[in-house]
Design a protein around this motif. Structure first.
Motif, PDB file in Angstrom:
ATOM      1  N   ALA A  31      -3.323  19.597  22.368  1.00  0.00           N
ATOM      2  CA  ALA A  31      -2.787  19.486  23.553  1.00  0.00           C
ATOM      3  C   ALA A  31      -2.606  20.658  24.395  1.00  0.00           C
ATOM      4  O   ALA A  31      -1.920  21.655  24.065  1.00  0.00           O
ATOM      5  CB  ALA A  31      -1.493  18.760  23.946  1.00  0.00           C
ATOM      6  N   ALA A  39      -0.204   7.718  29.373  1.00  0.00           N
ATOM      7  CA  ALA A  39       0.014   8.641  28.135  1.00  0.00           C
ATOM      8  C   ALA A  39      -0.621   7.805  26.847  1.00  0.00           C
ATOM      9  O   ALA A  39      -0.574   6.814  26.983  1.00  0.00           O
ATOM     10  CB  ALA A  39       1.395   8.971  28.127  1.00  0.00           C
ATOM     11  N   LEU A  58       5.988  14.628  26.525  1.00  0.00           N
ATOM     12  CA  LEU A  58       4.521  14.186  26.572  1.00  0.00           C
ATOM     13  C   LEU A  58       3.510  15.061  26.411  1.00  0.00           C
ATOM     14  O   LEU A  58       3.996  16.329  26.770  1.00  0.00           O
ATOM     15  CB  LEU A  58       4.250  13.448  27.934  1.00  0.00           C
ATOM     16  CG  LEU A  58       5.092  12.178  28.273  1.00  0.00           C
ATOM     17  CD1 LEU A  58       4.591  11.340  29.698  1.00  0.00           C
ATOM     18  CD2 LEU A  58       5.027  11.204  27.287  1.00  0.00           C
ATOM     19  N   SER A  59       2.548  15.195  26.012  1.00  0.00           N
ATOM     20  CA  SER A  59       1.510  15.992  25.677  1.00  0.00           C
ATOM     21  C   SER A  59       0.000  15.576  26.141  1.00  0.00           C
ATOM     22  O   SER A  59      -0.375  14.308  26.065  1.00  0.00           O
ATOM     23  CB  SER A  59       1.634  16.716  24.405  1.00  0.00           C
ATOM     24  OG  SER A  59       1.233  15.640  23.349  1.00  0.00           O
ATOM     25  N   GLY A  60      -0.954  16.506  26.549  1.00  0.00           N
ATOM     26  CA  GLY A  60      -2.143  16.322  26.718  1.00  0.00           C
ATOM     27  C   GLY A  60      -2.781  17.173  27.890  1.00  0.00           C
ATOM     28  O   GLY A  60      -2.259  18.328  28.017  1.00  0.00           O
ATOM     29  N   THR A  90      -1.313  14.491  32.173  1.00  0.00           N
ATOM     30  CA  THR A  90       0.348  14.520  31.435  1.00  0.00           C
ATOM     31  C   THR A  90       1.171  14.566  32.410  1.00  0.00           C
ATOM     32  O   THR A  90       2.260  13.903  32.249  1.00  0.00           O
ATOM     33  CB  THR A  90       0.472  15.651  30.355  1.00  0.00           C
ATOM     34  OG1 THR A  90      -0.906  15.333  29.389  1.00  0.00           O
ATOM     35  CG2 THR A  90       1.574  15.289  29.342  1.00  0.00           C
TER      36      THR A  90
END
Lengths: 585, 585
Positions: A313, A346, A391-393, A398
């Motif tokens: 990420a 997400a 959260l990740s990305g 995100t």
């Protein structure tokens, strides 16, 4: 004379007066030999009394009335033995001596009360009955009052209201126009304005100095809950001003409205938050700052090589939810489901429970030890008892998802009270947005928005980094309005068109008349527009703008009450030199 | 900060202050070693002074400025030796110390002065420059002020402004609608409202009691000097009222506007003139009563068998023009030519000079003797020195022509001063007009207008004689507004439709949703609408409504500044399922 008083007027001081009222039968009750009628008009409700023993025939007549009949009643005002504190007229009642039915009514298809049994569809079909409900009427009264105050404020500030035309030409760059075929100019079309933008700028060229208009605008877009094909803007423009002048004047207007309408005052100047900060800390250009819960970026605190999701990420960030460490598995699953919704987008959620004993429980326990989790908690200023949601990305996506999660947590924690108002200005918007599809820059606000003077040099080297003199007023996560300081120098305008990939010819074709106007002494100018429907909704505490519009359209753009749009005669089509094509099934 | 003061602000009390002004170069004069610039903005004009001897470079810079350049000047306020009484700022001038060109200007295509050298076409093409002329700006300022006052007045009277939709369904009975193709509802069309009539009646059914709206309305008609495809109405409706309530309330509004805007008050209540009287004595339903000169009917005083023109005329009437017995042959010929114009439509004119010696000279001397002419003069209360002008023919046509002749004589005699205001209500309009072509009655006002109660019986026996509860406010021969008390009883409405030859099905198809609404308790109601553009024109002393509209259209319905209407893309047509047909050459 149909009435001597309205149904909201009578007080104890009117006792023993002979009066005539007219209105609608809200409710009829029989008790013992008595009949009581709540008579309603826009101004209130007054209780009418009929006594079987005193006048049997009259009481009989009253007993035959139905809900929503329009009647006229003459009688004597008397004090009530048990007063009704819920009504302004609750101290008195009218002992009726004569009764006149002005108009009977069929039984309405739903109850005319704040809490009604009518669904959305039937209320829209019978909107004229829905509008009788006090809760709906109060929204429209509030709208009227607010518009009066806006006009008063702007008039005092030497703004003049100028009506700009509704039948104009099609505007490029923007949403789809509604068009109007011209009979007198065959095969040509007017367009309905998406905003009076070009006209208000022309009025500045014309020296009008301070213009406003409460203007109906039109956009042929696919509709959402808070969109209508026609909507109303408080549209404003000023000359010989800088950004700060505009912000101060319209902050003043907002304060005036809050004070007059809600009795709310603000001690501090409205926060001015750069767009980049709003995106970084709230993942949104319209942050709801009624509550804090800012984003904390964790990429640098997530040691590589442990958890591939985080490793892959480019962006990892979280929020700390106060006192939510006790969230159950089920509650956490709900949140995971929430962030996985397509609208949120997400792929998963990581949580860390900051336990009361100073330890940490996390969904990524097997990748990160207590020390690492502690560092995250510290970075997020979390206390024992708090819950970290991470959260990740990809960064933009995100941020958007984390923004939704933050708002959801705000709701769950009761941090988004409709009677608390947290206004701010979001400033320093980027001037351009890159569009992957067409491979060119678009104006984020509109093509006449001026760059910040210190960023002009970047127009050549790095247009994406150029910040604009553009600003939005945001309250409680709602963008109420926005605007910009305009370019008034034709060379700078040419440069901006060049960045957006307009040829000279294209620019001339699309904006020719404004560019011509600018040759004849355009003053420095700028302005903004507020969405009136949204502004009213905010004050009325409504979730949809539809509830503050008298005759709204549904999501298919239809007015189901009058059944519009509809087919028109062949003769009408012929006059307009139009032929219909059948849409593909 | 672009300016510390506007160009209309500085007074002698500001002497020696350091100020900054910004505005447009109105005029530049060089005298000796001095340069004087009139700097203009919306608020006024201030004289800037540059002295060659004090600062040669600055004076040089000033000398290079052109008309309509936008500049910023900083300097010191000084008293003027020879004050200019025409300017509010005429006591002072600004001794300029620094000068900044904000924007140069091409030479404008016409002079930006009240008296301009620009013709209509070029001024419309460059409307943003035309709007700079103080005379035009004052009209729009007056319009703004008037609309503010209207809103204040109505708000105080508990009217609430409700926005009704612009995208509605096509309305029957009336002028041609502009239509808007719906993309989301293929092959269906919205229509733009000719007035909010049906919606305001629905708002009364909804119990809003007192509604108003300053509403944009649309009519696709062939245009005349005082017509525009889009125009603005002050639209109002009230419940639980009778005709007299409406007349009093809006007479109050007119008085308020006259008093606030013009300082004009009226001692007497506005005259209420039955329509039949207006037609009989003025030949018009909008009589200009600034002057008397009423029609006198002479048929009974024109002995038969003498003059075949009169013998064959069912209607003979004349007016007496004070002191015009001295009119020359040439002047009388001019008047004859005037009445013979196609727009006026008479075939000839008879005159009688009432000579100072008590004798009569007439164009029909050979048919009628002194005694007969004397009887005419007496019937018309003419004095020696007066001139009788007599027309004859079919009644309606002749009245119309005599009305035009009366107005022409009013002009010639200076009886139509723009600063004299003679208001009246014309009342008791006929309910129906017979249309020869379709062989049926049409509603003279609109199909929901109620008959006078005492005339209801005539609906069966003699519909043409039924008078309506309809009224117009007329000032100086201009119909400013009109309205009616509406039918709220569905049986009476059905009867009215029957008289107009509507089948039940037709009535249902065209007015179904309003008739449905009326089943649920419609209150007695009525209202009226004023033409805002005309009202402003009256106050501004304008001949055309175009001059009080910021961006008007020309007689072909075009906005020549933005070049609208125009062609649209094929893609846009495809989305709307439309194909263009070529008009026949």
């Amino acid at each position: 004379m149909y009435r001597s008083h309205t149904c909201g007027a009578l007080r104890l001081s009117d006792e023993n007066k002979q009066v005539t009222l007219a209105g609608w039968v809200q409710r009829l009750r029989k008790m013992g030999g008595m009949t009581f009628i709540d008579l309603r008009d826009r101004y209130g409700i007054t209780q009418l009394v009929f006594n079987q023993e005193v006048n049997a025939a009259l009481c009989e007549q009253a007993n035959k009335l139905g809900r929503e009949w329009v009647i006229q009643a003459t009688g004597t005002v008397k004090a009530r033995s048990n007063r009704n504190a819920h009504l302004d007229t609750g101290d008195i009642e009218l002992i009726v001596e004569s009764l006149n039915v002005l108009n009977p009514s069929d039984t309405p298809p739903f109850t005319i009360e704040d809490e009604t049994d009518g669904g959305d569809d039937i209320r829209m079909k019978y909107r004229y009955l829905d509008l009788r409900r006090p809760i709906v009427r109060r929204n429209l009264e509030l709208r009227h009052r607010m518009v009066m105050l806006v006009r008063q404020y702007l008039d005092k500030q030497q703004f003049i209201e100028v009506e700009t035309p509704v039948l104009i030409g099609s505007t490029p760059e923007g949403a789809r126009d509604f068009v109007v075929p011209s009979r007198m100019n065959p095969n040509e079309f007017y367009a309905l304005p998406q905003s009076p933008q070009l006209f208000k700028q022309l009025l500045m060229v014309a020296g009008y100095d301070r213009y406003f208009q409460i203007a109906k605008c039109f956009r042929d877009e696919d509709l959402r809950a808070d969109r209508q094909p026609e909507f109303t803007q408080i549209d404003c423009e000023m000359s010989f001003i800088e950004q700060n002048d505009v912000l101060e004047l319209f902050e003043g207007m907002a304060r005036y409205l809050f004070s007059e309408m809600k009795g709310v005052t603000f001690d501090q100047p409205f926060l001015r938050m750069p767009w980049s900060e709003a995106m970084k800390f709230y993942g949104s250009d319209k942050p709801d700052i009624r509550f804090d819960m800012r984003f904390v970026e964790l990429k640098e605190l997530t040691e590589a090589g442990l958890f591939t999701v985080f490793d892959n990420a480019p962006y990892i960030a979280g929020i700390a939810a106060k006192g939510c460490a006790t969230y159950t598995r089920k509650q956490l699953d709900e949140l995971t489901d929430f962030v996985k919704r397509p609208q949120v987008g997400a792929t998963g959620m990581v949580y860390v429970r900051c336990e009361a004993d100073g330890s940490y429980k996390s969904s990524v326990d097997k990748f990160y030890g207590q020390e690492q989790l502690k560092r995250w908690a510290e970075a997020m200023s979390a206390q024992p008892g708090d819950l970290l949601l991470i959260l990740s990305g990809e960064a933009a996506k995100t941020r958007k998802a984390l923004c939704e999660l933050r708002l959801e947590m705000g709701n769950r924690l009761g941090l988004r009270d409709k009677n608390t108002f947290a206004p701010l200005w979001v400033v320093d918007f980027p001037m351009f947005e890159w569009d992957e599809e067409t491979g060119r820059y678009f104006a984020m606000h509109h093509p006449f928005t001026s760059p910040k003077p210190e960023d002009i040099a970047l127009l050549d080297s790095d247009p994406g980094q150029v910040r604009a003199n553009a600003y939005d007023m945001v309250i409680n996560g709602i963008e109420l309005g926005g605007g910009s300081i305009r370019i008034f120098d034709s060379q700078l305008q040419a440069k901006a068109f060049e960045v957006m990939g307009f040829s000279k010819e294209q620019a001339e074709r699309q904006f020719g008349f404004l560019m011509s106007a600018f040759k004849y002494g355009a003053p420095p100018h700028g302005g903004l527009a507020f969405g009136l429907d949204r502004f009213v909704s905010l004050f009325a505490g409504l979730d949809s703008i539809r509830d503050c519009i008298a005759f709204p359209k549904n999501n298919a753009g239809r007015d189901v009450m009058i059944n519009a749009p509809s087919h028109i005669d062949q003769a009408q089509l012929d006059e307009l030199y139009l032929e219909l094509k059948q849409p593909a099934k």
